[in-house]
Design a protein around this motif. Structure first.
Motif, PDB file in Angstrom:
ATOM      1  N   SER A 124       0.745  -1.446   0.083  1.00 33.37           N
ATOM      2  CA  SER A 124      -0.441   0.198   0.014  1.00 33.37           C
ATOM      3  C   SER A 124       1.253   1.031   0.372  1.00 33.37           C
ATOM      4  O   SER A 124       2.101   0.357   0.371  1.00 33.37           O
ATOM      5  CB  SER A 124      -1.372   0.269   1.500  1.00 33.37           C
ATOM      6  OG  SER A 124      -0.101   0.103   2.540  1.00 33.37           O
ATOM      7  N   SER A 125       0.265   2.200  -0.041  1.00 28.39           N
ATOM      8  CA  SER A 125       0.864   3.588  -0.082  1.00 28.39           C
ATOM      9  C   SER A 125       1.501   3.468   0.900  1.00 28.39           C
ATOM     10  O   SER A 125       0.690   3.692   2.289  1.00 28.39           O
ATOM     11  CB  SER A 125       0.375   4.972  -1.006  1.00 28.39           C
ATOM     12  OG  SER A 125       0.879   5.730  -0.527  1.00 28.39           O
ATOM     13  N   GLY A 178       2.386   7.165   1.919  1.00 24.16           N
ATOM     14  CA  GLY A 178       1.929   8.372   1.591  1.00 24.16           C
ATOM     15  C   GLY A 178       2.114   8.670   0.327  1.00 24.16           C
ATOM     16  O   GLY A 178       2.119   8.436  -0.876  1.00 24.16           O
ATOM     17  N   THR A 179       2.552  10.500   0.189  1.00 21.78           N
ATOM     18  CA  THR A 179       2.215  10.943  -0.529  1.00 21.78           C
ATOM     19  C   THR A 179       3.731  11.490  -1.403  1.00 21.78           C
ATOM     20  O   THR A 179       4.508  12.436   0.303  1.00 21.78           O
ATOM     21  CB  THR A 179       1.782  12.231  -1.705  1.00 21.78           C
ATOM     22  OG1 THR A 179       1.433  12.663  -0.448  1.00 21.78           O
ATOM     23  CG2 THR A 179      -0.306  10.705  -1.700  1.00 21.78           C
ATOM     24  N   GLY A 234       1.893  14.748  -4.940  1.00 22.03           N
ATOM     25  CA  GLY A 234       0.160  13.992  -4.792  1.00 22.03           C
ATOM     26  C   GLY A 234       0.700  12.362  -4.962  1.00 22.03           C
ATOM     27  O   GLY A 234      -0.270  12.057  -5.460  1.00 22.03           O
ATOM     28  N   GLN A 235       1.308  12.511  -5.551  1.00 28.27           N
ATOM     29  CA  GLN A 235       1.578  10.928  -6.373  1.00 28.27           C
ATOM     30  C   GLN A 235       2.398   9.993  -4.963  1.00 28.27           C
ATOM     31  O   GLN A 235       2.756  10.529  -3.753  1.00 28.27           O
ATOM     32  CB  GLN A 235       3.076  10.332  -7.240  1.00 28.27           C
ATOM     33  CG  GLN A 235       2.540  12.138  -8.924  1.00 28.27           C
ATOM     34  CD  GLN A 235       3.024  10.656  -9.676  1.00 28.27           C
ATOM     35  OE1 GLN A 235       3.833   9.849 -10.164  1.00 28.27           O
ATOM     36  NE2 GLN A 235       3.536  11.686 -10.808  1.00 28.27           N
ATOM     37  N   ASN A 236       1.632   8.758  -5.385  1.00 28.65           N
ATOM     38  CA  ASN A 236       1.952   7.320  -4.777  1.00 28.65           C
ATOM     39  C   ASN A 236       3.380   7.024  -3.744  1.00 28.65           C
ATOM     40  O   ASN A 236       3.662   6.871  -5.318  1.00 28.65           O
ATOM     41  CB  ASN A 236       0.918   6.200  -3.939  1.00 28.65           C
ATOM     42  CG  ASN A 236      -0.242   6.883  -4.144  1.00 28.65           C
ATOM     43  OD1 ASN A 236      -0.755   7.381  -3.057  1.00 28.65           O
ATOM     44  ND2 ASN A 236      -1.531   6.642  -4.800  1.00 28.65           N
ATOM     45  N   ILE A 237       3.477   7.119  -2.934  1.00 29.22           N
ATOM     46  CA  ILE A 237       4.944   6.753  -2.867  1.00 29.22           C
ATOM     47  C   ILE A 237       5.453   5.651  -1.841  1.00 29.22           C
ATOM     48  O   ILE A 237       4.680   4.339  -1.133  1.00 29.22           O
ATOM     49  CB  ILE A 237       6.037   7.365  -1.399  1.00 29.22           C
ATOM     50  CG1 ILE A 237       5.885   8.878  -1.357  1.00 29.22           C
ATOM     51  CG2 ILE A 237       6.693   6.756  -0.687  1.00 29.22           C
ATOM     52  CD1 ILE A 237       5.893   9.347  -0.280  1.00 29.22           C
ATOM     53  N   THR A 238       6.185   4.276  -2.567  1.00 33.28           N
ATOM     54  CA  THR A 238       6.175   3.116  -2.138  1.00 33.28           C
ATOM     55  C   THR A 238       7.914   2.501  -2.687  1.00 33.28           C
ATOM     56  O   THR A 238       8.001   3.473  -3.588  1.00 33.28           O
ATOM     57  CB  THR A 238       5.172   1.911  -3.579  1.00 33.28           C
ATOM     58  OG1 THR A 238       5.211   1.578  -5.126  1.00 33.28           O
ATOM     59  CG2 THR A 238       3.613   1.780  -3.402  1.00 33.28           C
ATOM     60  N   ALA A 287       7.030   6.192  -7.189  1.00 31.26           N
ATOM     61  CA  ALA A 287       5.812   7.207  -7.403  1.00 31.26           C
ATOM     62  C   ALA A 287       4.666   6.544  -8.137  1.00 31.26           C
ATOM     63  O   ALA A 287       4.718   6.522 -10.113  1.00 31.26           O
ATOM     64  CB  ALA A 287       6.425   8.174  -8.126  1.00 31.26           C
ATOM     65  N   ASN A 288       3.248   6.341  -8.272  1.00 30.62           N
ATOM     66  CA  ASN A 288       2.269   5.456  -8.693  1.00 30.62           C
ATOM     67  C   ASN A 288       2.607   4.704  -9.321  1.00 30.62           C
ATOM     68  O   ASN A 288       2.411   4.525 -10.622  1.00 30.62           O
ATOM     69  CB  ASN A 288       1.945   6.792  -9.367  1.00 30.62           C
ATOM     70  CG  ASN A 288       0.697   7.524  -8.793  1.00 30.62           C
ATOM     71  OD1 ASN A 288       0.249   8.049  -7.914  1.00 30.62           O
ATOM     72  ND2 ASN A 288       0.182   8.843  -9.270  1.00 30.62           N
TER      73      ASN A 288
END
Length: 219
Positions: free
Chosen positions: A114-115, A117-118, A191-195, A150-151
């Motif tokens: 899961s993400s 954060g962003t 704003g893009q999701n961090i993984t 990112a995303n």
């Protein structure tokens, strides 16, 4: 870590560095769920909680050392005593090559499910992972590292060096390696999701392991 000044040029590399022209404050941890693989409290061919597993296999000569190189053979959580482990458990993928040349390749990837954060503007991120490899005389056929995404797209990649100062040394346990990435001058990432992803590729003969543990991310 937020940049005090937004000047300078951003970018990423597989070497720890600070973006020129920016001063950053004290790093703030970003929690990585099950970062040391302790939640399951078990060993075996499992996908650890809060992570997702994928593998890519190339077998050009058709005589894979493992006749069924499926997920369960390459993805493993273990508690064998190794120096530098945080807690008891760690990720111990065993990638397989073929019995005769060309050996092909196999890549095991463990990604946060899961993400985390962003991404925020004008911020430096540091990803640190403890890496290791057994003393199996196969280091030259291994690529052991990690990525910041990112995303779902890789924005920073690190592969542990196998020679020179600070290189990964086989058979000596786990040690920390880091990459840094700055969003200064990268407004499209805000704003893009961090993984994050842990990546092991093996291009040699038969099956060989790599060690990953204690995944940490700061901003």
């Amino acid at each position: 870590v937020a940049a005090v000044s937004a000047s300078g040029t951003s970018g990423f590399s597989n070497e720890a560095s600070v973006t020129p022209g920016n001063a950053y404050g004290a790093p703030v941890p970003i929690p990585v769920p099950n970062n040391s693989f302790e939640l399951d409290q078990q060993t075996g061919y499992i996908v650890p909680q809060d992570w997702a597993f994928t593998t890519n296999i190339s077998t050009p000569s058709g005589d894979a050392a493992n006749s069924n190189p499926a997920v369960q053979y390459v993805n493993s959580i273990t508690n064998n005593p190794v120096a530098g482990v945080d807690g008891t458990y760690y990720w111990d993928p065993s990638d397989y090559g073929e019995q005769s040349a060309p050996y092909g390749s196999e890549t095991s990837i463990l990604t946060t499910a899961s993400s985390l954060g962003t991404f925020t503007a004008n911020t430096q991120y540091t990803l640190t992972v403890a890496l290791g490899t057994p003393n199996d005389n196969a280091l030259s056929s291994k690529s052991i590292g990690f990525q910041l995404l990112a995303n779902g797209l890789v924005v920073a990649n690190f592969v542990a060096p196998t020679s020179g100062a600070g290189a990964l040394v086989q058979g000596t346990g786990l040690s920390d390696f880091s990459l840094t990435y700055s969003t200064v001058g990268q407004p499209q990432l805000v704003g893009q999701n961090i993984t994050v992803a842990l990546v092991y590729t093996y291009t040699g003969q038969y099956g060989r392991d790599a060690y990953f543990d204690n995944v940490r991310l700061t901003q």
